[in-house]
Design an enzyme around this catalytic site. Structure first.
Site, PDB file in Angstrom:
ATOM      1  N   LYS A 116     -21.808 -19.351   8.016  1.00 15.33           N
ATOM      2  CA  LYS A 116     -20.728 -19.663   8.624  1.00 15.33           C
ATOM      3  C   LYS A 116     -20.939 -20.712   9.866  1.00 15.33           C
ATOM      4  CE  LYS A 116     -18.612 -15.388   7.400  1.00 15.33           C
ATOM      5  NZ  LYS A 116     -17.557 -15.624   6.546  1.00 15.33           N
TER       6      LYS A 116
ATOM      7  N   ASP B 282     -27.713  -8.553   9.407  1.00 18.68           N
ATOM      8  CA  ASP B 282     -26.835  -9.750   8.692  1.00 18.68           C
ATOM      9  C   ASP B 282     -25.940 -10.052   9.717  1.00 18.68           C
ATOM     10  OD1 ASP B 282     -24.602  -9.636   5.913  1.00 18.68           O
ATOM     11  OD2 ASP B 282     -24.977 -11.039   7.485  1.00 18.68           O
TER      12      ASP B 282
ATOM     13  N   TYR C 169     -19.753  -5.488   4.404  1.00 16.21           N
ATOM     14  CA  TYR C 169     -19.857  -6.641   3.223  1.00 16.21           C
ATOM     15  C   TYR C 169     -21.040  -7.771   3.631  1.00 16.21           C
ATOM     16  CZ  TYR C 169     -18.560 -10.530   0.245  1.00 16.21           C
ATOM     17  OH  TYR C 169     -18.391 -11.506  -0.671  1.00 16.21           O
TER      18      TYR C 169
HETATM   19  P1  KE4 Z   1     -20.820 -16.170   1.961  1.00 15.13           P
HETATM   20  O1  KE4 Z   1     -21.537 -15.945   0.740  1.00 15.13           O
HETATM   21  O2  KE4 Z   1     -19.206 -15.872   1.999  1.00 15.13           O
HETATM   22  O3  KE4 Z   1     -21.057 -17.556   2.675  1.00 15.13           O
HETATM   23  O4  KE4 Z   1     -21.054 -15.195   3.010  1.00 15.13           O
HETATM   24  C1  KE4 Z   1     -21.329 -13.749   2.449  1.00 15.13           C
HETATM   25  C2  KE4 Z   1     -21.410 -12.825   3.724  1.00 15.13           C
HETATM   26  C3  KE4 Z   1     -22.281 -12.040   4.419  1.00 15.13           C
HETATM   27  N1  KE4 Z   1     -22.595 -11.535   5.238  1.00 15.13           N
HETATM   28  C4  KE4 Z   1     -21.308 -11.330   6.057  1.00 15.13           C
HETATM   29  C5  KE4 Z   1     -21.424 -10.424   7.458  1.00 15.13           C
HETATM   30  C6  KE4 Z   1     -20.197 -11.969   5.747  1.00 15.13           C
HETATM   31  O5  KE4 Z   1     -18.833 -11.602   6.567  1.00 15.13           O
HETATM   32  C7  KE4 Z   1     -19.962 -12.644   4.617  1.00 15.13           C
HETATM   33  C8  KE4 Z   1     -18.857 -13.406   4.148  1.00 15.13           C
HETATM   34  N2  KE4 Z   1     -17.596 -12.950   5.080  1.00 15.13           N
HETATM   35  C9  KE4 Z   1     -16.321 -13.060   4.162  1.00 15.13           C
HETATM   36  C10 KE4 Z   1     -15.126 -12.816   5.312  1.00 15.13           C
HETATM   37  N3  KE4 Z   1     -15.017 -11.505   5.650  1.00 15.13           N
HETATM   38  C11 KE4 Z   1     -16.098 -14.438   3.649  1.00 15.13           C
HETATM   39  C12 KE4 Z   1     -14.764 -14.820   3.016  1.00 15.13           C
HETATM   40  C13 KE4 Z   1     -14.611 -15.010   1.674  1.00 15.13           C
HETATM   41  O6  KE4 Z   1     -15.245 -13.920   1.145  1.00 15.13           O
HETATM   42  O7  KE4 Z   1     -13.976 -15.595   1.250  1.00 15.13           O
END
Ligand code: KE4
Length: 427
Positions: free
Chosen positions: A267, A239, A144
């Site tokens: 994060k 990523d 993801y």
């Molecule tokens: P955000 O747009 O949520 O800040 O980041 C997206 C993203 C991009 N790349 C990786 C590897 C990520 O894990 C994420 C977001 N992670 C999720 C948890 N697995 C965020 C939690 C959520 O979607 O509420």
């Protein structure tokens, strides 16, 4: 104390916010029951609206590596707030965080800040397409990278949790440029390149996948991706939104000794406030507006309050021996749970990547999305619910990572193992 207040708030929330939450994975859909509404958090503890205390292993999905409301971060934020919250103009704080970021990730010559991991990966993809003059991207099933249109294809995290790995609303004309391969299977990547050698702009891969649960790269897999990118003139985008600062201070690329063309961060780099970042080689990054033609922007990009939280967090993370402590806590916890599962006769596999880990309810090791998908998610749901009842707040999905932080004490770990022993009984 029960969770009546959370239930009351949830009842109101679902009427005016889709699913009652502002990010799907929070909705407890995969584990049943309604989500807890949180009122505060401090250190390793989180408190719901009914005043129940839990040991928190979500840590805001990674950012809270220092623990919640770290006194030094909070103090710096309080001071920064008196200077205003947003100017829409450059500040020295952005330069300070950029310098810290480039020092931690020497593969990057330049970096641009955004407000989320999604913006970071979306922008990195656009940049790779512009730089290579190609449209295709390769991603891995179960990984993801945020909710940018091109990346909502066979994605992990909340999409896998809800069983909707491909989202409606993404035009077929766009989705057709996204090729998916199987993680840890270089032949599946080679097959894409051989079918369309001139079409692929980039491979985007999680530094250490955490969005199908934690899955570790097989020996030579990451090097193989780098080699294929070189051979076919594509860029490698790592990523590290989740893995950056979680596997070590320099992320997965330091652990696996990989030199990506572009890196995405998020994060931890925002210390709990909205910060995303993408960066890489100068020749590529200089294509970003206004130094180049590739447009990318954001009202709150480089926000001074968010920069302050990020700067304080990265400065504190450089403390001597902190990562040794973090990894020891993670190994003790994950190893202890594995031992309990074995003793209780529950088929489970564990995978640890730095300060994150997953317990898969599976008979066999999980090395890719097909393995992860085959896990006993109903059993995970029962485990989650029993752990919650025992005061342990885990990510509400088999396809997520557990995040250990520096605020988790030996006592927290012991209590968590005690709860696990009770929870594994008869699940
Ligand atoms: P955000 O747009 O949520 O800040 O980041 C997206 C993203 C991009 N790349 C990786 C590897 C990520 O894990 C994420 C977001 N992670 C999720 C948890 N697995 C965020 C939690 C959520 O979607 O509420």
């Amino acid at each position: 104390m029960g969770t009546k207040k959370s239930a009351q708030i949830f009842k109101k929330a679902v009427k005016i916010i889709p699913g009652g939450v502002n990010s799907p994975v929070r909705a407890f859909k995969a584990v049943g029951g309604g989500p807890l509404f949180i009122s505060k958090a401090k250190g390793s503890k989180i408190y719901d609206a009914d005043g129940n205390e839990y040991i928190d292993y979500i840590g805001s999905w990674g950012p809270m590596i220092l623990g919640h409301a770290h006194p030094k971060v909070t103090a710096a934020l309080k001071k920064a707030l008196d200077k205003g919250t947003s100017y829409g103009a450059p500040t020295e704080l952005e330069v300070i965080l950029a310098e810290l970021t480039l020092k931690a990730f020497p593969s990057m010559d330049m970096v641009r800040f955004a407000s989320s991991g999604t913006e970071a990966t979306m922008s990195a993809i656009r940049l790779a397409r512009a730089y290579t003059k190609r449209d295709g991207i390769i991603k891995f099933e179960g990984c993801y990278h945020g909710h940018g249109d091109s990346l909502l294809v066979k994605a992990g995290s909340g999409m896998a949790t809800l069983g909707v790995p491909d989202s409606p609303g993404v035009p077929a004309d766009l989705a057709k440029h996204t090729f998916t391969a199987t993680y840890n299977d270089l032949d599946s990547v080679k097959a894409v390149f051989e079918k369309a050698p001139e079409a692929v702009a980039c491979i985007i891969v999680e530094g250490a996948p955490g969005n199908m649960g934690v899955v570790l790269p097989k020996e030579g897999f990451m090097e193989g991706l780098k080699g294929l990118c070189k051979k076919y003139g594509a860029l490698l985008i790592m990523d590290e939104v989740m893995s950056g600062f979680r596997l070590c201070y320099g992320g997965a690329q330091k652990v696996y000794n990989i030199d990506p063309d572009l890196t995405c961060l998020g994060k931890v780099i925002g210390g709990g406030l909205p910060v995303g970042a993408f960066g890489g080689k100068k020749a590529i990054m200089e294509m970003i507006s206004p130094s180049g033609p590739v447009y990318q922007a954001g009202t709150l990009s480089g926000n001074p309050i968010a920069m302050t939280a990020g700067i304080e967090t990265l400065k504190l993370l450089q403390g001597k021996g902190l990562y040794d402590k973090l990894f020891k806590s993670t190994e003790t916890l994950c190893g202890g749970i594995a031992e309990i599962a074995k003793r209780r006769g529950v088929p489970a596999q564990t995978a640890v990547a730095g300060s994150m880990f997953t317990v898969f309810f599976s008979e066999r090791p999980v090395t890719n999305w097909p393995d992860a998908k085959a896990c006993d998610t109903a059993r995970f749901g029962r485990y989650f619910t029993k752990m919650l009842k025992n005061g342990i707040y885990l990510p509400p999905s088999q396809f997520e990572a557990v995040f250990v932080g520096l605020a988790h004490s030996k006592d927290d770990i012991a209590k968590t193992l005690e709860a696990a022993d009770k929870s594994f009984k008869g699940i």
